[in-house]
Write a protein that holds these residues in place. Structure first.
Motif: not given
Length: 345
Positions: A194-201, A203, A225, A342
């Motif tokens: 999730g962090h690597a893909l810069h997902m929002s909270q 998402q 997260y 995404l």
């Protein structure tokens, strides 16, 4: 002397049953000792120390699960029957407690966003599981249990669908073993992705609810997260868990099971009630943070218990084909839902 010898033999037998090494230093860990009139083993002390650590602010769901896995693969869980019986109830109370930290209006919005994903992913997973399981040559009961566990809510779904299906104990064990092993992997893997893909909270919470099997790991990964991710993940996952009821009815019809009793996950209604109280009863506001803190501790302990139950014997007893089915279903639902989230959320 005779008592000590018999006790040592019984502890060694239990250890062998769990697949734990009882030679050398491990034998000392299983040998009973008496202190202040109470008999105990060093592995019970190790279990107790790990458990106490899980109650402290330094512990987190991933750390607790890792400690449980470490215990299971080395000295073994000395309280297997107790932790197995206690885990389910502790998870239910923890989920209800989390409801005191959530807002009903935000939950409704999250539920609206997740309902289409839920319907499509549940029926898509069950259909895919049928064909992949048939290709692997697995029994229909095992295939359906793993598919339901992946599609709905892990161990809870398997526990509810199994009696409706008329599944044998061995089939239930295979289904639960597969789901719990993949659950453990998901708890560690999802937050970094999730962090690597810069997902929002939002998402990430939605992705956890759809792509991680069991409620315990969903909540654990989302809590790692962020708070908003936790709120979204818990709400969508519990709404998803209610699909146990129609899927169980469908199972009874497809497998031609008559007169079966469907197990309804009533604790979900406790979660909803707690959320409504937190939103609409101002006098309950001071209680909310305390209940949420206790719930997070309960979840951490729950994951420690789950990890402690995943011994090498449990992992090996499942066999390779059920894991292949579980991994295929998990990879498909994870990647497909990730792509949609995404690009659409």
């Amino acid at each position: 002397m005779l008592f000590a010898t018999l006790a040592e033999q019984s502890h060694a037998a239990a250890a062998l049953e769990e697949g734990v090494n009882t030679t050398g230093i491990f034998r000392h860990l299983h040998t009973p000792r008496v202190l202040f009139g109470q008999a105990f083993t060093l592995r019970q002390v190790v279990f107790g120390l790990f458990l106490v650590f899980c109650l402290t602010p330094w512990a987190s769901p991933p750390i607790a699960l890792a400690l449980g896995l470490l215990l299971a693969q080395t000295v073994g869980n000395p309280f297997t029957s107790h932790t197995k019986a206690f885990t389910h109830k502790l998870l239910q109370f923890s989920v209800i407690g989390l409801g005191f930290g959530m807002n009903a209006h935000a939950a409704v919005q999250a539920g609206k966003e997740g309902i289409l994903f839920t319907v499509v992913s549940i029926f898509g997973t069950l259909l895919l599981g049928y064909f992949v399981g048939k290709w692997l040559g697995l029994g229909r009961h095992v295939v359906h249990l793993i598919s339901c566990g992946t599609a709905i809510c892990g161990g809870s779904a398997i526990a509810a669908i199994g009696p409706v299906l008329g599944a044998k104990d061995e089939e239930m064990s295979v289904g639960l073993g597969t789901v719990f092993v993949l659950n453990a992997l998901a708890l560690f893997a999802f937050p970094p992705i999730g962090h690597a893909l810069h997902m929002s909270q939002n998402q990430f919470g939605l992705w956890c609810a759809i792509a991680i099997h069991d409620t315990s790991s969903v909540v654990g990964a989302a809590a790692a997260y962020g708070n908003q991710a936790l709120e979204v993940a818990t709400t969508v996952k519990l709404a998803r868990a209610l699909w146990i009821i129609p899927v169980a009815i469908g199972t009874a019809l497809v497998f031609k099971q008559k007169g079966v009793k469907i197990k309804i996950p009533y604790f979900i209604f406790g979660f909803i009630l707690a959320m409504l109280v937190n939103t609409f009863v101002p006098a309950a506001k001071p209680v909310g943070p305390v209940m949420v803190s206790l719930a997070k501790i309960g979840l951490t302990v729950t994951l420690f218990f789950i990890g402690a139950g995943l011994s090498a014997k449990v992992v090996k007893s499942v066999g390779i084909k059920p894991y292949v089915l579980g991994v295929v279903l998990w990879v498909v639902i994870s990647t497909a839902s990730l792509y949609v989230i995404l690009h659409a959320v």
